[in-house]
Enzyme design. Sequence first.
Site, PDB file in Angstrom:
ATOM      1  N   ARG A 235       0.848  -1.195   0.000  1.00  0.00           N
ATOM      2  CA  ARG A 235       0.000   0.000   0.000  1.00  0.00           C
ATOM      3  C   ARG A 235       0.883   1.245   0.000  1.00  0.00           C
ATOM      4  O   ARG A 235       1.892   1.306   0.721  1.00  0.00           O
ATOM      5  CB  ARG A 235      -0.902   0.040   1.243  1.00  0.00           C
ATOM      6  CG  ARG A 235      -2.101  -0.908   1.202  1.00  0.00           C
ATOM      7  CD  ARG A 235      -3.155  -0.485   0.171  1.00  0.00           C
ATOM      8  NE  ARG A 235      -4.332  -1.332   0.154  1.00  0.00           N
ATOM      9  CZ  ARG A 235      -4.492  -2.422  -0.628  1.00  0.00           C
ATOM     10  NH1 ARG A 235      -3.544  -2.802  -1.466  1.00  0.00           N
ATOM     11  NH2 ARG A 235      -5.617  -3.112  -0.569  1.00  0.00           N
ATOM     12  N   GLU A 264      -3.901   7.376  -5.522  1.00  0.00           N
ATOM     13  CA  GLU A 264      -4.057   6.596  -6.759  1.00  0.00           C
ATOM     14  C   GLU A 264      -5.278   7.072  -7.524  1.00  0.00           C
ATOM     15  O   GLU A 264      -6.302   7.356  -6.892  1.00  0.00           O
ATOM     16  CB  GLU A 264      -4.192   5.102  -6.417  1.00  0.00           C
ATOM     17  CG  GLU A 264      -2.936   4.547  -5.765  1.00  0.00           C
ATOM     18  CD  GLU A 264      -3.043   3.073  -5.377  1.00  0.00           C
ATOM     19  OE1 GLU A 264      -4.076   2.442  -5.672  1.00  0.00           O
ATOM     20  OE2 GLU A 264      -2.081   2.572  -4.781  1.00  0.00           O
ATOM     21  N   HIS A 283      -1.303  -0.438  -9.331  1.00  0.00           N
ATOM     22  CA  HIS A 283      -2.007  -1.227  -8.318  1.00  0.00           C
ATOM     23  C   HIS A 283      -2.672  -2.415  -9.018  1.00  0.00           C
ATOM     24  O   HIS A 283      -3.872  -2.600  -8.953  1.00  0.00           O
ATOM     25  CB  HIS A 283      -3.040  -0.371  -7.572  1.00  0.00           C
ATOM     26  CG  HIS A 283      -3.581  -1.046  -6.343  1.00  0.00           C
ATOM     27  ND1 HIS A 283      -4.021  -0.363  -5.243  1.00  0.00           N
ATOM     28  CD2 HIS A 283      -3.752  -2.362  -6.038  1.00  0.00           C
ATOM     29  CE1 HIS A 283      -4.448  -1.210  -4.329  1.00  0.00           C
ATOM     30  NE2 HIS A 283      -4.293  -2.439  -4.786  1.00  0.00           N
TER      31      HIS A 283
HETATM   32  N1  LIG Z   1      -0.532  -4.425  -5.062  1.00  0.00           N
HETATM   33  C1  LIG Z   1      -1.626  -5.168  -4.999  1.00  0.00           C
HETATM   34  O1  LIG Z   1      -2.357  -5.298  -5.967  1.00  0.00           O
HETATM   35  C2  LIG Z   1      -1.966  -5.879  -3.737  1.00  0.00           C
HETATM   36  C3  LIG Z   1      -1.614  -5.387  -2.502  1.00  0.00           C
HETATM   37  N2  LIG Z   1      -1.968  -6.055  -1.367  1.00  0.00           N
HETATM   38  C4  LIG Z   1      -1.555  -5.496  -0.073  1.00  0.00           C
HETATM   39  O2  LIG Z   1      -0.608  -6.387   0.508  1.00  0.00           O
HETATM   40  C5  LIG Z   1      -0.898  -6.524   1.893  1.00  0.00           C
HETATM   41  C6  LIG Z   1      -0.365  -7.842   2.412  1.00  0.00           C
HETATM   42  O3  LIG Z   1      -1.084  -8.910   1.827  1.00  0.00           O
HETATM   43  P1  LIG Z   1      -0.973 -10.393   2.435  1.00  0.00           P
HETATM   44  O4  LIG Z   1       0.442 -10.756   2.621  1.00  0.00           O
HETATM   45  O5  LIG Z   1      -1.842 -11.261   1.620  1.00  0.00           O
HETATM   46  O6  LIG Z   1      -1.652 -10.157   3.855  1.00  0.00           O
HETATM   47  P2  LIG Z   1      -1.411 -10.930   5.212  1.00  0.00           P
HETATM   48  O7  LIG Z   1      -2.519 -10.503   6.100  1.00  0.00           O
HETATM   49  O8  LIG Z   1      -1.197 -12.378   4.959  1.00  0.00           O
HETATM   50  O9  LIG Z   1      -0.039 -10.331   5.753  1.00  0.00           O
HETATM   51  C7  LIG Z   1       0.110  -9.005   6.167  1.00  0.00           C
HETATM   52  C8  LIG Z   1       1.269  -8.970   7.137  1.00  0.00           C
HETATM   53  O10 LIG Z   1       1.609  -7.601   7.413  1.00  0.00           O
HETATM   54  C9  LIG Z   1       2.108  -7.609   8.728  1.00  0.00           C
HETATM   55  N3  LIG Z   1       2.223  -6.270   9.289  1.00  0.00           N
HETATM   56  C10 LIG Z   1       1.247  -5.480   9.795  1.00  0.00           C
HETATM   57  N4  LIG Z   1       1.794  -4.341  10.283  1.00  0.00           N
HETATM   58  C11 LIG Z   1       3.137  -4.431  10.062  1.00  0.00           C
HETATM   59  C12 LIG Z   1       4.240  -3.581  10.353  1.00  0.00           C
HETATM   60  N5  LIG Z   1       4.102  -2.414  10.970  1.00  0.00           N
HETATM   61  N6  LIG Z   1       5.487  -3.998   9.985  1.00  0.00           N
HETATM   62  C13 LIG Z   1       5.673  -5.175   9.361  1.00  0.00           C
HETATM   63  N7  LIG Z   1       4.665  -6.029   9.070  1.00  0.00           N
HETATM   64  C14 LIG Z   1       3.411  -5.653   9.421  1.00  0.00           C
HETATM   65  C15 LIG Z   1       1.099  -8.494   9.474  1.00  0.00           C
HETATM   66  O11 LIG Z   1       1.584  -8.914  10.745  1.00  0.00           O
HETATM   67  C16 LIG Z   1       0.917  -9.626   8.493  1.00  0.00           C
HETATM   68  O12 LIG Z   1       1.790 -10.720   8.751  1.00  0.00           O
HETATM   69  C17 LIG Z   1      -2.425  -6.362   1.976  1.00  0.00           C
HETATM   70  O13 LIG Z   1      -2.812  -5.916   3.271  1.00  0.00           O
HETATM   71  C18 LIG Z   1      -2.714  -5.360   0.904  1.00  0.00           C
HETATM   72  O14 LIG Z   1      -2.704  -4.071   1.444  1.00  0.00           O
HETATM   73  C19 LIG Z   1      -2.651  -7.231  -1.404  1.00  0.00           C
HETATM   74  C20 LIG Z   1      -3.032  -7.771  -2.617  1.00  0.00           C
HETATM   75  C21 LIG Z   1      -2.764  -7.117  -3.873  1.00  0.00           C
HETATM   76  O1  LIG Z   2      -6.417  -7.403  -2.296  1.00  0.00           O
HETATM   77  C1  LIG Z   2      -5.872  -6.294  -2.201  1.00  0.00           C
HETATM   78  O2  LIG Z   2      -5.597  -5.763  -1.119  1.00  0.00           O
HETATM   79  C2  LIG Z   2      -5.482  -5.572  -3.404  1.00  0.00           C
HETATM   80  O3  LIG Z   2      -4.735  -4.637  -3.351  1.00  0.00           O
HETATM   81  C3  LIG Z   2      -6.023  -5.988  -4.683  1.00  0.00           C
HETATM   82  O4  LIG Z   2      -7.309  -5.655  -4.708  1.00  0.00           O
HETATM   83  P1  LIG Z   2      -7.824  -4.168  -4.879  1.00  0.00           P
HETATM   84  O5  LIG Z   2      -7.161  -3.618  -6.080  1.00  0.00           O
HETATM   85  O6  LIG Z   2      -7.460  -3.450  -3.613  1.00  0.00           O
HETATM   86  O7  LIG Z   2      -9.288  -4.327  -5.013  1.00  0.00           O
END
Ligand SMILES: NC(=O)C1=CN([C@@H]2O[C@H](COP(=O)(O)OP(=O)(O)OC[C@H]3O[C@@H](n4cnc5c(N)ncnc54)[C@H](O)[C@@H]3O)[C@@H](O)[C@H]2O)C=CC1
Ligand SMILES: O=C(O)C(=O)COP(=O)(O)O
Length: 310
Positions: A235, A264, A283
């Site tokens: 993010r 964005e 994104h």
């Molecule tokens: N660019 C894109 O299209 C996408 C972006 N994302 C973003 O990626 C993030 C992570 O996704 P996942 O790994 O699937 O989620 P997840 O929930 O499996 O992992 C998120 C991790 O972030 C950690 N975290 C929270 N605060 C933190 C901090 N201050 N320092 C270090 N780690 C911290 C949590 O403890 C957790 O282990 C989502 O929350 C979303 O915002 C997700 C999907 C697509």
């Molecule tokens: O799953 C997420 O958090 C993603 O970033 C991808 O989905 P979105 O583009 O946020 O709808």
Amino acid sequence: MKVLVTCPPMLGMIESFRPSFDAKGIGLTAPKVVQTLSVAELKELVPRHDGWIIGDDPASREVFTAGKAGKLKAAVKWGIGVDNVDFAACKDLDIPITNTPDMFGAEVADVAVGYVIALARETFQIDRGVRAGNWPKPRGISLAGKTVALIGYGDIGRNTAKRLLAADMKVIAHDPAASRLPAMAAVEFAQWPQRLTEADYIVVTCALTPSSHHMINADTLAMAKPGVRIVNVARGPIIDETALIAALESGHAHSAALDVFETEPLPAGSPLRQHPHCVFGSHNASNTADAVRRTSEIAIGKLFGFLGIQ
Ligand SMILES: NC(=O)C1=CN([C@@H]2O[C@H](COP(=O)(O)OP(=O)(O)OC[C@H]3O[C@@H](n4cnc5c(N)ncnc54)[C@H](O)[C@@H]3O)[C@@H](O)[C@H]2O)C=CC1
Ligand SMILES: O=C(O)C(=O)COP(=O)(O)O
């Protein structure tokens, strides 16, 4: 029953889902014109629906309160990140809500590693040069033996670590939940920003929370190794973009690959747009046909479950 769908990736395939809604006699609203709706638009639309599949919209307390005063009974956030959704408001208002975790680990990790390689070998500079009629030959760095500070060791972080280890890189992970997460022997853990000075790369794969907001800022960038390369697939607001631009301009940071931004789409006036040592995404790191299909199916299934639809 009526369901509102406002998540952009699912809108692209909404017609293929329409028959399953029709078969159950459920009305489906999927606004095509605007992709991210405003609070005012949501306050108008949400109360007229029993269920809502949320995208990147501002799903605030104000919107849920209006929904509850109308027909809204349940909601699902399509995707992983819930930083735009007021879960506490849903709890207070007794509106069942969830997201679709663990959907994009592999897909987003693929993009993160693609960016690590792009920054190592400046493939984007070569592409720009060749298109302009030049034949640039920037000298890159080898991945093997280089160190990555991975911020976030959740699903995306672990998938990214696996790929980086396969490239013989060293991975130091920073995650406050580390002790509860499945570990890989080769991954070392450290508190942020300990061991940051060792990192040739910082790769951001964590959730946006109050603790991760602007985790990469002028102070932590100053601590980083000169020539550090930065990748963000999580993010935008986890990085203070003003501090990043200053670090790129001074040369302390070598380059940055960003799929996500503080605002964005990236605003026309952002100095990042002019910076030659950056490569950008839109994104879009999760956006593969397989991942969008399975996430959409799971989001629909969870919402139907909340609404008691078989
Ligand atoms: N660019 C894109 O299209 C996408 C972006 N994302 C973003 O990626 C993030 C992570 O996704 P996942 O790994 O699937 O989620 P997840 O929930 O499996 O992992 C998120 C991790 O972030 C950690 N975290 C929270 N605060 C933190 C901090 N201050 N320092 C270090 N780690 C911290 C949590 O403890 C957790 O282990 C989502 O929350 C979303 O915002 C997700 C999907 C697509
Ligand atoms: O799953 C997420 O958090 C993603 O970033 C991808 O989905 P979105 O583009 O946020 O709808």
